[in-house]
Motif scaffolding. Sequence first.
Motif, short mmCIF file in Angstrom:
data_model
loop_
_atom_site.label_atom_id
_atom_site.label_comp_id
_atom_site.label_asym_id
_atom_site.label_seq_id
_atom_site.Cartn_x
_atom_site.Cartn_y
_atom_site.Cartn_z
N MET A 67 -72.04 -0.83 -44.45
CA MET A 67 -70.77 -1.21 -44.06
C MET A 67 -70.50 -2.24 -45.35
SD MET A 67 -68.29 -2.39 -40.96
CE MET A 67 -69.85 -2.58 -40.15
N GLY A 68 -69.29 -1.93 -46.04
CA GLY A 68 -68.93 -2.76 -46.92
C GLY A 68 -67.94 -3.98 -46.40
N HIS A 69 -67.71 -4.83 -47.14
CA HIS A 69 -67.13 -6.31 -46.76
C HIS A 69 -65.72 -5.61 -46.25
CE1 HIS A 69 -65.41 -10.34 -46.82
NE2 HIS A 69 -66.54 -10.48 -46.44
N ALA A 70 -65.09 -5.24 -47.05
CA ALA A 70 -63.47 -4.51 -46.82
C ALA A 70 -63.51 -3.85 -45.40
CB ALA A 70 -63.05 -3.66 -47.92
N GLN A 71 -64.52 -3.00 -45.14
CA GLN A 71 -64.48 -2.34 -43.87
C GLN A 71 -64.80 -3.17 -42.93
OE1 GLN A 71 -64.01 1.05 -43.77
NE2 GLN A 71 -64.06 0.87 -41.63
N MET A 72 -65.63 -4.07 -42.99
CA MET A 72 -65.95 -4.94 -41.87
C MET A 72 -64.69 -5.98 -41.45
SD MET A 72 -69.04 -7.74 -41.91
CE MET A 72 -68.34 -8.74 -43.26
N LEU A 73 -63.88 -6.33 -42.71
CA LEU A 73 -62.64 -7.01 -42.60
C LEU A 73 -61.52 -6.17 -41.81
CD1 LEU A 73 -62.31 -8.94 -45.60
CD2 LEU A 73 -63.01 -9.90 -43.68
N LYS A 74 -61.64 -4.81 -42.28
CA LYS A 74 -60.72 -3.90 -41.56
C LYS A 74 -60.70 -3.65 -40.20
CE LYS A 74 -59.02 0.69 -42.32
NZ LYS A 74 -59.19 2.09 -43.10
N ASN A 75 -62.03 -3.64 -39.62
CA ASN A 75 -62.59 -3.38 -38.30
C ASN A 75 -62.24 -4.59 -37.68
OD1 ASN A 75 -63.65 -0.83 -38.55
ND2 ASN A 75 -65.69 -1.53 -38.88
N ARG A 76 -62.44 -5.88 -37.98
CA ARG A 76 -62.11 -7.17 -37.19
C ARG A 76 -60.43 -7.08 -37.05
NH1 ARG A 76 -63.98 -12.37 -40.26
NH2 ARG A 76 -61.66 -12.64 -40.86
N ARG A 77 -59.92 -6.77 -37.93
CA ARG A 77 -58.33 -6.90 -37.97
C ARG A 77 -58.03 -5.95 -36.81
NH1 ARG A 77 -58.33 -7.54 -43.64
NH2 ARG A 77 -57.89 -5.22 -43.75
N ALA A 78 -58.42 -4.69 -36.83
CA ALA A 78 -58.10 -3.74 -35.99
C ALA A 78 -58.48 -4.06 -34.36
CB ALA A 78 -58.71 -2.46 -36.31
N LYS A 79 -59.54 -4.86 -34.46
CA LYS A 79 -59.96 -5.36 -33.05
C LYS A 79 -59.04 -6.54 -32.48
CE LYS A 79 -64.18 -7.28 -30.55
NZ LYS A 79 -65.32 -7.47 -30.77
N GLN A 80 -58.88 -7.42 -33.67
CA GLN A 80 -57.86 -8.25 -33.15
C GLN A 80 -56.39 -7.85 -32.69
OE1 GLN A 80 -57.96 -10.79 -36.91
NE2 GLN A 80 -59.64 -12.01 -36.01
N ARG A 81 -56.01 -7.03 -33.44
CA ARG A 81 -54.76 -6.34 -33.11
C ARG A 81 -54.49 -5.68 -31.58
NH1 ARG A 81 -54.60 -2.35 -36.81
NH2 ARG A 81 -54.53 -3.84 -38.54
N THR A 82 -55.78 -5.00 -31.35
CA THR A 82 -55.84 -4.52 -30.09
C THR A 82 -55.78 -5.63 -29.06
OG1 THR A 82 -57.26 -2.83 -30.99
CG2 THR A 82 -57.34 -2.76 -28.53
N ARG A 83 -56.77 -6.50 -29.29
CA ARG A 83 -56.71 -7.79 -28.10
C ARG A 83 -55.37 -8.24 -28.04
NH1 ARG A 83 -61.23 -11.75 -29.68
NH2 ARG A 83 -60.91 -10.65 -31.32
N LYS A 84 -54.71 -8.49 -29.08
CA LYS A 84 -53.22 -9.00 -29.07
C LYS A 84 -52.57 -8.14 -28.07
CE LYS A 84 -50.04 -11.07 -32.22
NZ LYS A 84 -49.64 -11.55 -33.49
#
Length: 47
Positions: free
Chosen positions: A1-18
Amino acid sequence: MGHAQMLKNRRAKQRTRKLLAGMAKRAKKLRGQAVKTVADAAKKAPT
């Protein structure tokens, strides 16, 4: 998994939690309003 994909997944998870946290707060607030409305209606109702 690339770094960009990792950041994208993290942002999606944060958005869902918010979003979930916001919905929980809104539900709690609405529940409080509903309880207050029912209590006020019970006081005003003729017995």
